[in-house]
Write a protein that holds these residues in place. Sequence first.
Motif, PDB file in Angstrom:
ATOM      1  N   ASN A 347      45.659  48.339  47.026  1.00 38.74           N
ATOM      2  CA  ASN A 347      44.394  47.578  47.053  1.00 38.74           C
ATOM      3  C   ASN A 347      43.154  48.506  47.624  1.00 38.74           C
ATOM      4  O   ASN A 347      42.143  48.334  46.729  1.00 38.74           O
ATOM      5  CB  ASN A 347      44.408  46.199  47.880  1.00 38.74           C
ATOM      6  N   GLU A 351      40.040  49.320  45.022  1.00 40.65           N
ATOM      7  CA  GLU A 351      38.536  49.030  45.122  1.00 40.65           C
ATOM      8  C   GLU A 351      37.832  50.137  45.099  1.00 40.65           C
ATOM      9  O   GLU A 351      36.642  50.003  44.684  1.00 40.65           O
ATOM     10  CB  GLU A 351      38.355  48.012  46.495  1.00 40.65           C
ATOM     11  N   CYS A 375      41.482  42.691  42.815  1.00 40.63           N
ATOM     12  CA  CYS A 375      39.980  43.345  42.730  1.00 40.63           C
ATOM     13  C   CYS A 375      40.109  43.738  41.176  1.00 40.63           C
ATOM     14  O   CYS A 375      39.039  44.135  40.495  1.00 40.63           O
ATOM     15  CB  CYS A 375      39.980  44.706  43.453  1.00 40.63           C
ATOM     16  N   CYS A 376      41.118  43.748  40.269  1.00 41.82           N
ATOM     17  CA  CYS A 376      41.072  44.132  38.929  1.00 41.82           C
ATOM     18  C   CYS A 376      42.244  43.419  38.224  1.00 41.82           C
ATOM     19  O   CYS A 376      43.302  42.961  38.794  1.00 41.82           O
ATOM     20  CB  CYS A 376      41.254  45.585  38.684  1.00 41.82           C
TER      21      CYS A 376
END
Length: 494
Positions: A347, A351, A375-376
């Motif tokens: 993660n 990011e 985050c995606c």
Amino acid sequence: GAAGGGKSWLLVHEPLRWVTDYPGFRGGIFRRTYPQLKGQGGIWDECQSVYRGCDAHLREGQELDATFPSGANIAFLHLQHEKTKYEYMGHQFCYLGFDELTHFTETQFFYMLSRNRSTCGVKPYVIATCNPEPGWVADFLAWWIDPELGTAIPERSGVLRYFVRVGDDLCWADSKEALIEKFPEYEPDDILSVTFIEASLSDNEILQRKDPGYRAKLMALSKIERDRLLGRNWKVAEGAQIDETWIRRYTHNAADFEITFQGHLYKIPISRTRRIATIDTAGTSKEKAAVQRGSREPSWSICAVWDTLELWQTKIDGIDVRLTELLFLRHVWRQQVDWNQLRQGINGELETWNVTKAYIENAHFGQALACEVKCCSVELIGPVIEGMGDHGEDAKLERAIASGMLARFEQGKIFIPRSDEPWVQAWLKEVRGWTGKPNEVADQIDTISYASYVSRRQAMVWGGTLPHHSPNSFRSAENGQGFRQVATRSNYRS
């Protein structure tokens, strides 16, 4: 010689010249294992139509053979284990055929020569086929092979040579007389003759006409297999799959990548690329148990960050140039960690690098990790992808070929930073040393394969959705419902 050269066809058809007039003729055609005999497109399949056309009775069961109206017989046999050769003690074969001789041991081959005898009226003989491969067969045929190039010497193809065994060594000469002069204890009938005849794909006009794409399939193989099966190279040894000269470098600033490609200098706007990550979580319980036993090196969890360029057009000396399917490796996170460290590390990496989409291998902790990434967008991928034949856990070479990764490397379309950072050195070490063999530490290889696969998949499509009422819309073969059609780029290289 080469794959597709007609070698197996020859092995099956050649003895048919004896089966009508010599009732006592006995032939044996060998593959190393029984499944290889019966495999689809194998030697047993090869004989079916022509032997039946000669009114042979084909027996298929534990024993495979063909008996012709005269009484002549050709059997299809195996030598699966070293000791299997002794099962043929007392047998006689006027004709011995070995399909893929490099699969047999040297001792099996020479022992079976003692079974090559007959009183049927045909002088006993042997034919063996093989694809080039280093080993005892290459040593046996050394006189016919260029020691530097590894390919056959054209003017020696079909030339007879003679040998005798003295102790454990084979002694060769250009004639029986030369051997007898050197070893007077031998009689002319004690001396065997050998020749080598090269086969190439171009020899097989029928195959090329019926399957014009076969050469392309050989071209898609890994470098080593392509050099052997298409290039007919006997010396190419198992080694690195990726040639050092294929690895390309880039420099960059905040706006552009600067690369040299096909002899020209390009500045490619980073804004034209797409940021993705490919992730291999590693660490199954089975692998950990193997590590504890000492039979496998520890695997690594990998997150590779890439900028992918689907298409960029520019002009060089007034000529339109299109660059497609380029991969720029930006960073690699490589750690041996537990689950919590894996989740936090991945993660953090996604990011930090503003990744737009992460592709996670659907194995090990892949599904669990996919649920943790916020985050995606995320897509699970593999481990089996389209075009793979081997679906095993260690099928990294199959995956590299099917994804187009090896071809992408060879085309010079994978770029790494011009840097000596530790992660770059670790990446280079793995790529340079990767042979494709099972149980190698090659976790980064899979992330390169997946990046090649998904970037190729993206580059092949564009556009939107065609209306369901359009006459060009497709319908699902399974449920009859209209589905999304994506048109290929008109300028995409097929």
